[in-house]
Every structure is written in structure tokens, then in C-alpha cells.
Motif scaffolding. Sequence first.
Motif, short mmCIF file in Angstrom:
data_model
loop_
_atom_site.label_atom_id
_atom_site.label_comp_id
_atom_site.label_asym_id
_atom_site.label_seq_id
_atom_site.Cartn_x
_atom_site.Cartn_y
_atom_site.Cartn_z
N TYR A 158 0.88 -1.61 -0.16
CA TYR A 158 -0.39 -0.28 -0.28
C TYR A 158 0.75 1.18 0.04
O TYR A 158 1.88 1.15 0.45
N GLU A 188 -3.58 2.22 -2.50
CA GLU A 188 -3.04 3.42 -3.40
C GLU A 188 -4.52 5.28 -2.07
O GLU A 188 -4.89 4.85 -2.82
N LYS A 194 -8.24 10.44 -4.05
CA LYS A 194 -8.73 9.72 -4.16
C LYS A 194 -8.34 7.93 -3.71
O LYS A 194 -7.21 8.28 -2.84
N MET A 228 -7.45 3.75 -4.76
CA MET A 228 -7.78 2.96 -5.45
C MET A 228 -7.05 1.91 -5.21
O MET A 228 -5.70 1.71 -4.40
N ALA A 229 -7.41 0.72 -5.74
CA ALA A 229 -7.15 -0.40 -5.18
C ALA A 229 -7.07 -1.65 -5.70
O ALA A 229 -7.81 -1.13 -7.25
N THR A 230 -6.61 -2.77 -5.98
CA THR A 230 -6.20 -4.00 -7.05
C THR A 230 -5.61 -4.88 -6.17
O THR A 230 -5.42 -5.52 -5.84
N GLY A 233 -18.12 6.40 -7.42
CA GLY A 233 -16.63 5.51 -8.39
C GLY A 233 -16.58 4.40 -9.24
O GLY A 233 -17.43 4.69 -10.17
N ASP A 234 -15.22 4.07 -9.95
CA ASP A 234 -15.76 3.26 -11.23
C ASP A 234 -14.82 1.58 -9.92
O ASP A 234 -14.45 1.52 -9.60
N ILE A 235 -15.52 0.46 -10.82
CA ILE A 235 -14.73 -1.23 -10.46
C ILE A 235 -14.73 -1.15 -12.16
O ILE A 235 -15.47 -1.69 -12.75
N TRP A 292 -10.67 -4.10 -10.84
CA TRP A 292 -9.55 -2.61 -10.07
C TRP A 292 -10.79 -1.27 -9.80
O TRP A 292 -12.27 -1.74 -10.37
N ILE A 293 -10.48 -0.86 -8.32
CA ILE A 293 -11.50 -0.08 -7.60
C ILE A 293 -10.37 1.02 -7.93
O ILE A 293 -9.66 1.61 -6.85
N GLU A 294 -11.82 2.27 -7.90
CA GLU A 294 -11.44 3.29 -8.06
C GLU A 294 -12.89 4.72 -7.15
O GLU A 294 -13.70 4.40 -7.71
#
Length: 374
Positions: free
Chosen positions: A272, A312, A317, A319-321, A353-355, A368-370
Motif C-alpha cells: 500500500y 493507494e 482518491k 485506488m485498490a487492485t 466511483g468506478d470498478i 480494479w477499484i477507484e
Amino acid sequence: MEAKDRTLDYIIEEMIDTVKNSQDEVFEIAEDSRKEYENMHKELLVLKEQVTSVIAESDQLEYKARVARKKLSDVSENFQLYAEDKVREVYETAHRLQTELLVKRDKEKILRDRRDEIELRLKSIEQMVERAESLVGKISIVLNYLNEDFKQVSDLIHDAHEKQQFGLKIIEAQEEERRRLSREMHDGPAQMLANIMLRSEIVDRTYKKGDIDSAVKEMRNVRMMIRESLYEVRRIIYDLRPMALDDLGLIPTIKKYITTLEDQHSNIKFTYQSQDKRLDNQYEVALFRLIQESIQNAIKHANASSINVYVEITDEKVMATITDNGSGFEQGDKKDKSFGIIGMHERVDILDGDIQITSKEGIGTKVWIEIPIA
């Protein structure tokens, strides 16, 4: 409109009732364990009285045996002064008292071992009751959240049709969660408690037969099963609501969660980049649940041997993966996972958000998530 509003209210009430029923089931497990504790405590009191009585009897026999041995020694030294019948009587008395003393001491050892065994089991059951009572408290907290959250949902959704459809999806998800919790409690702690009871009876019978080695072996099995049961209860409590999320924040909670999964999966890597600040509760809860769902999908459905989690957090924002090398699935065939994926999309949509979920059979899956931080 009013009729449909009443329908949604009914659905929400039914959903909350299912959680209450789950709470009652856990409470029943705690009550059953408490009753077992009381029964074993009564048995322990009886055993303690028996041990005290046997010790007193052993002391008396030891004194008598000592006197008989001294008498036998005197007879042996002055053998010519005693008649043959007198010699035989003294010898038989000494032998009988010595035999009775050995038997009494063996009985004392068995009673002491049984007493120690029950004391250990009482401690284990007491811990189990405490965990179950804690779990009941956690479910109560969940009920409070549900009551508050769905009141807000009812206030925000004005269109009756949307209310009904949303309510149906909620009740379906809650029913599935209830089934999962019920299965976990039945297949986990409840089944283990039943096995512990069975094994304890085996230990009891083995002790009574005098097979100490087998009894010790069974006790090791009982201790192992108690440890596994405690682990299951802790895991269920953690799944309901990780307390670390409120106390420590997102990153420490993810670390702790991955640590709890070491028995299920030993190859989960977490990296992270994060600033030293807390996010609003809505972001931390949503992100933790999204990452938790992705990891569980990789473990349970994809049978992945390797899982990589990256998070991150910046000022603008999060962000995660989550990447795994599991079996994957074809993008157009999501029947088994569709509801979980829908729930993940809905969580992200609520936070604007976006996935993106990409997967292929035999290759693996990447989530992937933001989410922008308002």
C-alpha cells in the motif's frame, strides 16, 4: 404509493427479523454451553468430595498396613514363638491391607485425573460462552446499523417501484447472509461442541477402563477441537464487523483481516501507499467490504494459490487492485458470482466511483477499484 411503501417496510421488517433469529440461534448455543457448564460443575463438586473421602480412607489403610507390616516383621524375627495359624493370619492381614491400599491409591489417581480434566473443560466452555455472548452483542450492533441504514434508504427512495425492487434485493442478500451464518455456526462451533461432548464421553469411558494413554490421546484431540472452535467464533465475529476498522482505520484492518486468513490461505500479499490520515467511515467500510469480497471470491470460488492486494490513498482518491491466479471465469458467464458482483458495483456507485473486473478461465481475475474522496 402508500401500498408499495408498506410493502418495502414489510420487507425491511422481515429482513431484520431474520437477523434477530440468527441472534437467537447464537444465544441458544450459549445457553446450551452454559447448561453443560452447570452440569459439569455439579459433577466436579461430587468428584472433589469423593477425592477427599478416598484420601481419608487411604490414610487409614496406610496406617493399618504400616501396623500390619510391623507385626509381620516381629513375627518373622520370632517365628518360633508363634503358632503356624497365627503366622498365616498375620501374613494374610498384611498382604490384604497392602492390596487394598494399592487399589485405593489407584482410585484416588483416577478421581484426581478426572477432576483435573473437568476443570480444564470448564475453563474451555466458559471461554466459549463468553465468545458466544460477545457474538450476540455484535449481532445486536448489526441490527442497530440495519435499523438506522434502512430508515435512511426509505427516506431517500421516493419512487414506490424502486423501493420494492431495492427491498427485494436486500432481503435476498440478507437471506443468503442468514443461511451463510447459520451454516457456519452449524458446521463450525456448533458441530465442534457436539464433537467435544462426544470425545469427552470417550475420555470418561477410557479413564474408567484404566486406559490412561488412550484417554490422554483423546484429551489432545479435544483441546485441538476447542482451539479450532474458538478460531471459527473469532472469524465469524470478525466477518460481522471488524472492530479494528473503527479504532485503527482501513490499512491496519486489511492487514489484520489478511492475518486471520493465514489458515485458509498462506499466500496473500498486501502492499500500500497511504498518507497518515483517516478516511470518512463510509469510504473505509465500503473499501474494506469490497476488498474482503474480492479476497473471499479468490479463495472460495477461484481456488487461487496466490493473491495480491494493493491499496493507494491520496488526497483526491482511493485506488485498490486485487489480483489472483485462480480458475477465473468468462465475462459473460457470472451466474454463480453475479449477486456478489452486483453488490460490489452498487457499493462503488453509491460513492461515485468506478470498478472494473477482468477475468478469464484458467488465467485468473483482477478487480480494479477507484473511488474519489469528496
